[in-house]
Design a protein around this motif. Structure first.
Motif, PDB file in Angstrom:
ATOM      1  N   SER A 190       0.822  -1.210   0.000  1.00 27.38           N
ATOM      2  CA  SER A 190       0.000   0.000   0.000  1.00 27.38           C
ATOM      3  C   SER A 190       0.854   1.257   0.000  1.00 27.38           C
ATOM      4  N   CYS A 191       1.903   1.266   0.812  1.00 30.01           N
ATOM      5  CA  CYS A 191       2.799   2.429   0.851  1.00 30.01           C
ATOM      6  C   CYS A 191       3.414   2.689  -0.522  1.00 30.01           C
ATOM      7  N   HIS A 192       3.801   1.616  -1.205  1.00 30.75           N
ATOM      8  CA  HIS A 192       4.415   1.784  -2.521  1.00 30.75           C
ATOM      9  C   HIS A 192       3.420   2.403  -3.503  1.00 30.75           C
ATOM     10  N   GLY A 193       2.185   1.916  -3.504  1.00 30.66           N
ATOM     11  CA  GLY A 193       1.189   2.464  -4.410  1.00 30.66           C
ATOM     12  C   GLY A 193       0.923   3.935  -4.163  1.00 30.66           C
ATOM     13  N   VAL A 194       0.787   4.301  -2.892  1.00 26.70           N
ATOM     14  CA  VAL A 194       0.515   5.698  -2.550  1.00 26.70           C
ATOM     15  C   VAL A 194       1.703   6.583  -2.920  1.00 26.70           C
ATOM     16  N   SER A 195       2.910   6.076  -2.736  1.00 26.90           N
ATOM     17  CA  SER A 195       4.084   6.872  -3.118  1.00 26.90           C
ATOM     18  C   SER A 195       4.138   7.069  -4.628  1.00 26.90           C
ATOM     19  N   ARG A 196       3.677   6.088  -5.391  1.00 29.09           N
ATOM     20  CA  ARG A 196       3.642   6.226  -6.850  1.00 29.09           C
ATOM     21  C   ARG A 196       2.758   7.395  -7.257  1.00 29.09           C
ATOM     22  N   ALA A 197       1.676   7.635  -6.498  1.00 31.17           N
ATOM     23  CA  ALA A 197       0.731   8.694  -6.836  1.00 31.17           C
ATOM     24  C   ALA A 197       1.147  10.052  -6.289  1.00 31.17           C
ATOM     25  N   SER A 198       2.289  10.117  -5.600  1.00 32.91           N
ATOM     26  CA  SER A 198       2.816  11.398  -5.080  1.00 32.91           C
ATOM     27  C   SER A 198       1.765  12.162  -4.285  1.00 32.91           C
ATOM     28  N   GLY A 233     -10.527  -3.900   1.706  1.00 35.01           N
ATOM     29  CA  GLY A 233      -9.753  -4.999   2.244  1.00 35.01           C
ATOM     30  C   GLY A 233      -8.482  -4.453   2.877  1.00 35.01           C
ATOM     31  N   ALA A 234      -7.582  -5.347   3.258  1.00 41.26           N
ATOM     32  CA  ALA A 234      -6.370  -4.911   3.948  1.00 41.26           C
ATOM     33  C   ALA A 234      -5.553  -3.936   3.110  1.00 41.26           C
ATOM     34  N   ILE A 235      -5.350  -4.231   1.819  1.00 39.80           N
ATOM     35  CA  ILE A 235      -4.514  -3.363   0.979  1.00 39.80           C
ATOM     36  C   ILE A 235      -5.166  -1.992   0.816  1.00 39.80           C
ATOM     37  N   GLY A 236      -6.464  -1.951   0.587  1.00 35.47           N
ATOM     38  CA  GLY A 236      -7.155  -0.673   0.430  1.00 35.47           C
ATOM     39  C   GLY A 236      -7.132   0.158   1.709  1.00 35.47           C
ATOM     40  N   ILE A 237      -7.439  -0.471   2.836  1.00 34.28           N
ATOM     41  CA  ILE A 237      -7.404   0.245   4.110  1.00 34.28           C
ATOM     42  C   ILE A 237      -6.014   0.808   4.371  1.00 34.28           C
ATOM     43  N   LEU A 238      -4.992  -0.016   4.144  1.00 33.97           N
ATOM     44  CA  LEU A 238      -3.629   0.436   4.417  1.00 33.97           C
ATOM     45  C   LEU A 238      -3.167   1.487   3.412  1.00 33.97           C
ATOM     46  N   GLY A 297     -20.706  -2.852   3.306  1.00 31.98           N
ATOM     47  CA  GLY A 297     -20.853  -1.723   4.208  1.00 31.98           C
ATOM     48  C   GLY A 297     -20.109  -1.879   5.514  1.00 31.98           C
ATOM     49  N   GLU A 298     -20.065  -3.120   6.059  1.00 29.51           N
ATOM     50  CA  GLU A 298     -19.392  -3.316   7.343  1.00 29.51           C
ATOM     51  C   GLU A 298     -17.888  -3.083   7.224  1.00 29.51           C
ATOM     52  N   LYS A 299     -17.323  -3.385   6.056  1.00 26.61           N
ATOM     53  CA  LYS A 299     -15.887  -3.138   5.867  1.00 26.61           C
ATOM     54  C   LYS A 299     -15.604  -1.638   5.781  1.00 26.61           C
ATOM     55  N   VAL A 300     -16.475  -0.906   5.104  1.00 25.36           N
ATOM     56  CA  VAL A 300     -16.317   0.548   5.017  1.00 25.36           C
ATOM     57  C   VAL A 300     -16.403   1.160   6.414  1.00 25.36           C
ATOM     58  N   GLU A 301     -17.375   0.728   7.194  1.00 24.24           N
ATOM     59  CA  GLU A 301     -17.534   1.251   8.557  1.00 24.24           C
ATOM     60  C   GLU A 301     -16.304   0.970   9.401  1.00 24.24           C
ATOM     61  N   ALA A 302     -15.774  -0.253   9.306  1.00 21.85           N
ATOM     62  CA  ALA A 302     -14.589  -0.615  10.090  1.00 21.85           C
ATOM     63  C   ALA A 302     -13.383   0.204   9.668  1.00 21.85           C
ATOM     64  N   ALA A 303     -13.226   0.442   8.368  1.00 23.82           N
ATOM     65  CA  ALA A 303     -12.087   1.217   7.876  1.00 23.82           C
ATOM     66  C   ALA A 303     -12.110   2.635   8.417  1.00 23.82           C
ATOM     67  N   VAL A 304     -13.287   3.246   8.373  1.00 23.17           N
ATOM     68  CA  VAL A 304     -13.414   4.635   8.844  1.00 23.17           C
ATOM     69  C   VAL A 304     -13.259   4.701  10.362  1.00 23.17           C
ATOM     70  N   ARG A 305     -13.885   3.766  11.059  1.00 21.88           N
ATOM     71  CA  ARG A 305     -13.857   3.775  12.532  1.00 21.88           C
ATOM     72  C   ARG A 305     -12.486   3.420  13.098  1.00 21.88           C
ATOM     73  N   ASP A 306     -11.900   2.341  12.614  1.00 26.01           N
ATOM     74  CA  ASP A 306     -10.684   1.810  13.242  1.00 26.01           C
ATOM     75  C   ASP A 306      -9.405   2.443  12.722  1.00 26.01           C
ATOM     76  N   PHE A 307      -9.463   3.051  11.532  1.00 22.69           N
ATOM     77  CA  PHE A 307      -8.238   3.594  10.941  1.00 22.69           C
ATOM     78  C   PHE A 307      -8.339   5.087  10.658  1.00 22.69           C
ATOM     79  N   HIS A 308      -9.385   5.716  11.213  1.00 27.34           N
ATOM     80  CA  HIS A 308      -9.501   7.177  11.237  1.00 27.34           C
ATOM     81  C   HIS A 308      -9.471   7.797   9.848  1.00 27.34           C
ATOM     82  N   LEU A 309     -10.094   7.097   8.876  1.00 26.91           N
ATOM     83  CA  LEU A 309     -10.262   7.707   7.568  1.00 26.91           C
ATOM     84  C   LEU A 309     -11.372   8.748   7.656  1.00 26.91           C
TER      85      LEU A 309
END
Length: 339
Positions: free
Chosen positions: A148-156, A169-174, A193-205
């Motif tokens: 995930s870090c590599h992908g985000v760095s590619r997008a500057s 999923g894990a890669i998207g959340i990270l 929907g439950e995955k979206v909720e968990a991503a926002v709640r647990d990872f402060h998106l």
């Protein structure tokens, strides 16, 4: 010792193997735990284009160094380590330019070569990273965080960018976490929907929505960006619909990065690339710099990777674990084996 082996599609088992002996320049490791990747499940389902059978799987791991010779990397017996599982050839054009993650003859542990999921394994010392006191459960998830870090760095990604990640999923959340570390405002979408909720709640998106239709995506783009589009879109699913969604949701002169591994072709009007003057990036594997960046974020407490873990299985229950994963993958963000 035990090894978790996919003997053929739909046939996973913990089998007995001899403990390996390290060669010159290798370390003998005792496994602690390992994260189960989507590629492992693809091998189980017979859907991997790269794997051959039988195959010891696994490339996300934390292990203790049992035996190692003198080395310049500072790796010593008793250390808890993880490792870079992408074995590049060293001679292709990509490798000669230092882009080893793009090696045309790459062999990833657990896919093209034997993996990490065994009580003991050997690895070249130069591929190991000191865990720096990181909890082994988190250390085993450093590798997917690197992707995930590599992908985000590619997008500057820059401070203030609005980023939309497709796939909770894990890669998207990270990827969302990595983008937040650059100061971006990050949103995420998925069909669950439950995955979206968990991503926002647990990872402060910063927010998210259930991507049930093109119209719902259009509405969210309008809501968050006033119709301007997102500065960066991230594809972390590997589906034609989410690739097209990335193009649709991106702003003019936006950046779109594809991390997900495609399973089908996408048919789309590439006029949008020209009309929006989009920058499109592929992202493959990760580099040593990505490992360092991911480990620093975890070490500094920026993210708790343990919050990703939905299931934990004992290593001796491989068959039961893969049956559960296959049946319930839609609700599982990340699973680990304990050794």
């Amino acid at each position: 010792m035990r090894a978790i082996v996919i003997q053929s599609p739909w046939n996973a088992a913990a089998v007995e193997r001899e403990i390996p002996r390290p060669k010159e320049g290798e370390a003998l490791l005792k496994m602690i735990c390992g994260g189960i990747c989507g590629s492992d499940l693809a091998s189980y389902r017979g859907m991997s284009a790269y794997v051959s059978y039988p195959r010891t799987i696994g490339h996300e791991f934390a292990a203790e160094v049992v035996e190692v010779g003198d080395n310049v990397y500072g790796i010593k017996p008793g250390m808890i380590v993880t490792g870079n599982p992408y074995f590049n050839c060293g001679t292709c054009y990509s490798c000669r330019r230092g882009m080893v993650n793009c090696c045309v003859r790459n062999e990833t542990m657990g896919v093209q070569r034997e993996g990490a999921f065994s009580d003991y394994l050997t690895m070249p010392v130069g591929r190991l990273y000191d865990g720096q006191g990181i909890d082994p459960k988190e250390l085993a998830l450093i590798e997917p965080f690197c992707i995930s870090c590599h992908g985000v760095s590619r997008a500057s990604v820059k401070p203030g960018d609005k980023v939309l990640v497709f796939g909770a999923g894990a890669i998207g959340i990270l990827a969302g976490v990595a983008a937040k570390s650059f100061g971006a405002r990050v949103y995420i979408t998925d069909i669950a929907g439950e995955k979206v909720e968990a991503a926002v709640r647990d990872f402060h998106l910063d927010g998210g929505f259930v991507n049930e239709s093109r119209e719902r995506l259009d509405a969210f783009v309008q809501e968050i960006t006033d119709g301007d589009g997102f500065d960066v879109t991230v594809e972390a699913v590997g589906a034609p619909s989410t690739f097209l969604g990335c193009v649709q949701a991106a702003a003019s002169r936006g950046r779109a990065v594809v991390i997900g591994v495609a399973k089908h072709s996408a048919d789309f009007n590439f006029l949008e690339l020209q009309r929006k003057e989009l920058d499109m990036y592929g992202s493959r594997a990760a580099t040593a710099a990505d490992f360092a960046a991911a480990m620093k974020l975890v070490k500094d407490g920026f993210v708790d990777l343990k919050k990703l873990i939905s299931r934990t299985y004992p290593a001796g229950s491989a068959a039961e674990a893969f049956r559960d994963l296959n049946q319930n993958y839609g609700e599982i963000i990340k699973a680990e084996f304990e050794f």
